[in-house]
Structure formats: C-alpha cells, structure tokens
Scaffold this active site. Structure first.
Site, PDB file in Angstrom:
ATOM      1  N   LYS A  17       1.173  -1.191   0.030  1.00  0.00           N
ATOM      2  CA  LYS A  17      -0.165   0.082   0.032  1.00  0.00           C
ATOM      3  C   LYS A  17       0.751   0.815   0.008  1.00  0.00           C
ATOM      4  CE  LYS A  17      -2.024  -1.041   3.579  1.00  0.00           C
ATOM      5  NZ  LYS A  17      -1.651  -2.385   4.178  1.00  0.00           N
ATOM      6  N   ARG A  25      11.273  -1.048  10.723  1.00  0.00           N
ATOM      7  CA  ARG A  25      10.493  -0.486  11.569  1.00  0.00           C
ATOM      8  C   ARG A  25      10.001  -1.057  13.160  1.00  0.00           C
ATOM      9  NH1 ARG A  25       4.693   0.291   8.647  1.00  0.00           N
ATOM     10  NH2 ARG A  25       3.835  -0.952  10.408  1.00  0.00           N
ATOM     11  N   ARG A  74      -0.082  -8.178  13.177  1.00  0.00           N
ATOM     12  CA  ARG A  74      -1.550  -7.141  12.631  1.00  0.00           C
ATOM     13  C   ARG A  74      -2.021  -7.742  11.254  1.00  0.00           C
ATOM     14  NH1 ARG A  74       3.922  -4.663  10.708  1.00  0.00           N
ATOM     15  NH2 ARG A  74       2.823  -3.566   9.514  1.00  0.00           N
ATOM     16  N   ARG A  79      11.806  -5.512   4.766  1.00  0.00           N
ATOM     17  CA  ARG A  79      11.277  -4.216   4.416  1.00  0.00           C
ATOM     18  C   ARG A  79      12.232  -3.151   5.353  1.00  0.00           C
ATOM     19  NH1 ARG A  79       5.062  -2.861   5.083  1.00  0.00           N
ATOM     20  NH2 ARG A  79       4.653  -2.849   7.462  1.00  0.00           N
ATOM     21  N   ARG A 120      -9.713   1.297   9.130  1.00  0.00           N
ATOM     22  CA  ARG A 120      -8.926   0.040   9.315  1.00  0.00           C
ATOM     23  C   ARG A 120     -10.280  -0.816  10.305  1.00  0.00           C
ATOM     24  NH1 ARG A 120      -2.966   0.846   9.447  1.00  0.00           N
ATOM     25  NH2 ARG A 120      -2.202  -1.251   9.581  1.00  0.00           N
TER      26      ARG A 120
HETATM   27  P1  AMP Z   1       0.973   0.782   9.640  1.00  0.00           P
HETATM   28  O1  AMP Z   1       1.897   1.793   8.986  1.00  0.00           O
HETATM   29  O2  AMP Z   1      -0.258   1.067   8.328  1.00  0.00           O
HETATM   30  O3  AMP Z   1       0.994  -0.368   9.870  1.00  0.00           O
HETATM   31  O4  AMP Z   1       0.566   1.042  11.159  1.00  0.00           O
HETATM   32  C1  AMP Z   1       1.070   0.785  12.102  1.00  0.00           C
HETATM   33  C2  AMP Z   1       0.400   0.468  12.960  1.00  0.00           C
HETATM   34  O5  AMP Z   1      -0.180   1.955  13.025  1.00  0.00           O
HETATM   35  C3  AMP Z   1      -0.906  -0.080  13.463  1.00  0.00           C
HETATM   36  O6  AMP Z   1      -0.680  -1.245  13.671  1.00  0.00           O
HETATM   37  C4  AMP Z   1      -1.223   0.142  14.591  1.00  0.00           C
HETATM   38  O7  AMP Z   1      -1.450  -0.240  15.189  1.00  0.00           O
HETATM   39  C5  AMP Z   1      -1.363   2.136  14.625  1.00  0.00           C
HETATM   40  N1  AMP Z   1      -2.698   2.103  12.969  1.00  0.00           N
HETATM   41  C6  AMP Z   1      -2.135   2.567  12.083  1.00  0.00           C
HETATM   42  N2  AMP Z   1      -3.391   3.058  11.153  1.00  0.00           N
HETATM   43  C7  AMP Z   1      -4.489   3.225  12.407  1.00  0.00           C
HETATM   44  C8  AMP Z   1      -5.673   2.542  12.332  1.00  0.00           C
HETATM   45  N3  AMP Z   1      -6.738   3.427  10.789  1.00  0.00           N
HETATM   46  N4  AMP Z   1      -6.485   2.196  13.455  1.00  0.00           N
HETATM   47  C9  AMP Z   1      -6.005   2.421  14.240  1.00  0.00           C
HETATM   48  N5  AMP Z   1      -4.434   2.038  14.192  1.00  0.00           N
HETATM   49  C10 AMP Z   1      -3.473   2.459  13.422  1.00  0.00           C
END
Ligand code: AMP
Length: 225
Positions: A13, A161, A172, A127, A88
C-alpha cells in the site's frame, strides 16, 4: 480524487500510494506514519500510541478520526488525498464517510491489494525505509541502485520499523483479518472496490492500479479536480 488503499500489512500500500502521490499530485496520508511521528515526538499521545503499535494492536478510533479530520482540512488535500492504513475498522469507515459528507466530499475509489498471506511475513520482515525521505526498500525485492545510498535523496541512513518483527506481524495480520477485512462489503456495496493482484512485481501492480483508475474515471466514479 479521494482514494483508499486497502490490503493486509506488507501488501504494498505504502509503495503504491507514494507513486500515485507523485503522479497525481495528491498527498499520501499514512495513519501509521502519522502515529510513528507522534510517538517519535514523545508527546503524551505519542507515548500512549507507541505501546499499542509496538505490540501490533490498533490505536483507538477516536484518536485516529480526530487526527484524520485535522489532516484532510489542510490545503494540500484540496484536490484530494490517498489514504493508506485508514480506515481499519468498520467504525472508522463509517466515521470517514460522515466526516467527508460534512465537507461535501466522498471516497471515489478503493484499491484493494490482494496478496498471498504466506508471502507477507517474508515481505514485511525484509523491508526498510530511508530515514530522511521515507522511500521504501526491501532486502530482496527493491534495493537502492547504489548499496547503502537512497535513490531519491542520497541519504545513507535507513530505518526498520519496530513492529515489522516476525512475532508482531502475526498479530497485525490477525488484526487485519478480524477488523479490517470486514470493511470490504461496505465499500463493495457502493461499487467502489477495485481488486488488484498485489503479488506481481511493483511495476506490474502500478500498471494495474493505473488501469483501475482509468476505468473508474471512464465510469464517472472518479472525478479529478
Ligand atoms: P501501518 O504503518 O499502517 O502498518 O500502521 C502501523 C500501526 O499503527 C498499526 O499496527 C496500528 O497500531 C497503528 N495504526 C495505523 N493506522 C491505524 C488505524 N487506522 N487505526 C488504528 N490503528 C492504526
């Protein structure tokens, strides 16, 4: 044009959203990046969200929705935006619709990246990103042209990360299956979802996305301002 990228963690994404950002001049809004920046800044909110993120859980809908409302009101979103990592949960999807409706706006297309879940852990665990400009790389699939030097900004510093560890990835993926995948019927009922094969190489996926957006434009569901 307001777009959403949906798909499990590691589906690509962020990579594809960044490309659309450059191509169409509308910002990628990654809620994960926003939360990481908050955590990095060490604010009270940042400390609260870091603990949740490090374990692979979801941050509360209230925090996310407030953060996003403030973000889409900024001038760089006047011509649209690309959401990456939001919504989400079904609650977030409904709140997003309501928030956009109150601004006389709406989601134009949802790009769903379909991937084989068995391949995801491998993708995620390899990554890393440029610490300065955020360009994404991968140990196997996308290395910088000159080893150790970012293709885009020339920086020598890269980061991985904390939540990309194998153990956290499992949590996740569970969160995706349980909370995020159920959003799909909501957008499918509106006829907004474009299924994209996310297992192909990056350029092939990019072409499939361009094709989907061209189709959506021809059908009149996407209007570019
Ligand atoms: P990502 O970079 O999109 O994989 O997000 C990393 C982490 O941020 C996720 O595992 C969640 O803990 C938190 N997070 C990001 N976006 C959301 C969302 N829309 N709702 C809830 N938690 C989020």
């Amino acid at each position: 044009m307001n777009l959403i990228f949906l798909g499990p963690p590691g589906a690509g994404k962020g990579t594809q959203a960044k490309r659309i950002e450059t191509l169409h001049g509308i910002p990628q809004i990654s809620t994960g990046d926003m939360l990481r920046a908050e955590a990095q800044a060490g604010t009270a909110l940042g400390q609260q969200v870091r603990a949740i993120m490090d374990l692979g859980g979801l941050v509360s809908d209230e925090i996310l929705i407030a953060m996003l409302g403030e973000r889409v009101d900024r001038p760089d979103c006047a011509r649209g935006f690309i959401l990456d990592g939001f919504p989400r949960t079904t609650v977030q999807a409904e709140a997003l619709d309501a928030m956009l409706a109150s601004r006389r706006s709406r989601i134009d297309a949802v790009l769903l990246l379909l991937v084989d879940e068995a391949a995801l852990t491998e993708r995620i665990a390899g990554r890393y990103t440029c610490a300065r400009c955020g360009t994404g790389y991968h140990d196997h699939y996308k290395q910088p042209r000159v080893p150790g030097v970012c293709d885009v900004c020339g920086s020598h510093e890269f980061t991985r990360r904390a939540d990309d560890r194998r153990e956290t990835v499992v949590t996740r993926l569970d969160a995706y299956r349980q909370d995020t995948a159920p959003i799909l019927p909501f957008y499918r009922a509106k006829g907004l979802v474009h299924d994209i094969d996310g297992m192909a190489d990056i350029d092939t996926v990019s072409r499939a996305i361009d094709h989907a957006l061209a189709q959506a434009k021809a059908a009149g569901t996407v209007t570019e301002s």
